[in-house]
Design a protein around this motif. Sequence first.
Motif, PDB file in Angstrom:
ATOM      1  N   GLN A   1      13.132  -5.462   1.337  1.00  0.00           N
ATOM      2  CA  GLN A   1      12.563  -4.231   1.604  1.00  0.00           C
ATOM      3  C   GLN A   1      12.246  -3.487   0.180  1.00  0.00           C
ATOM      4  O   GLN A   1      13.282  -3.474  -0.602  1.00  0.00           O
TER       5      GLN A   1
ATOM      6  N   CYS B   1      10.222   3.307  -0.611  1.00  0.00           N
ATOM      7  CA  CYS B   1       9.473   3.504   0.645  1.00  0.00           C
ATOM      8  C   CYS B   1      10.091   2.870   2.041  1.00  0.00           C
ATOM      9  O   CYS B   1       9.565   3.468   3.154  1.00  0.00           O
ATOM     10  N   ASN B   2      10.828   1.998   1.995  1.00  0.00           N
ATOM     11  CA  ASN B   2      11.404   1.130   3.306  1.00  0.00           C
ATOM     12  C   ASN B   2      10.208   0.790   4.285  1.00  0.00           C
ATOM     13  O   ASN B   2      10.652   0.732   5.401  1.00  0.00           O
ATOM     14  N   SER B   3       9.235   0.474   3.852  1.00  0.00           N
ATOM     15  CA  SER B   3       7.952   0.271   4.786  1.00  0.00           C
ATOM     16  C   SER B   3       7.602  -1.249   4.403  1.00  0.00           C
ATOM     17  O   SER B   3       6.881  -1.686   5.602  1.00  0.00           O
ATOM     18  N   ASN B   4       7.717  -1.773   3.486  1.00  0.00           N
ATOM     19  CA  ASN B   4       7.069  -2.869   2.814  1.00  0.00           C
ATOM     20  C   ASN B   4       7.849  -3.734   2.091  1.00  0.00           C
ATOM     21  O   ASN B   4       8.987  -3.356   1.435  1.00  0.00           O
TER      22      ASN B   4
END
Length: 98
Positions: free
Chosen positions: A72, A76-79
Motif C-alpha cells: 500500500q 495516500c493509503n488508497s492504492n
Amino acid sequence: MQWKWSNNKVFSVKSIYTKWEQQQYMEGKGLFSLWKNICPLFDLFTWLAMQGSIASRAVLVRRGILSQTQEQCPLCNSNAETPNHLLLQCMYAWEVWS
C-alpha cells in the motif's frame, strides 16, 4: 544535456554497451566508472521509471523484498505503490512534485 556517444545525442543503454565493446575504458574500471562519472542520473531514473523498475513498494513485493501486506502507498493509503502511482497518480506525490 546531450549524450555524446549516440548519433541522436540521447542516452541509451545500447550506446554504453557499444562503447564498452569497443573497450574505450581502462581495464579494471569498466562500466563502474562510466555509470559513476558520465551517465546522467535523471535519464537513468527516467529510464528505470519507464521500465517500471524504480524501487516502489509494488516492485519490492514482486522481488520478494517486502510482503504483500506492505504494498500500500504510505502517502495516500488508497492504492498499491506502483511506479505509475508514485509518479503520476498519487495526489500527495503530486503535491511534492509541484
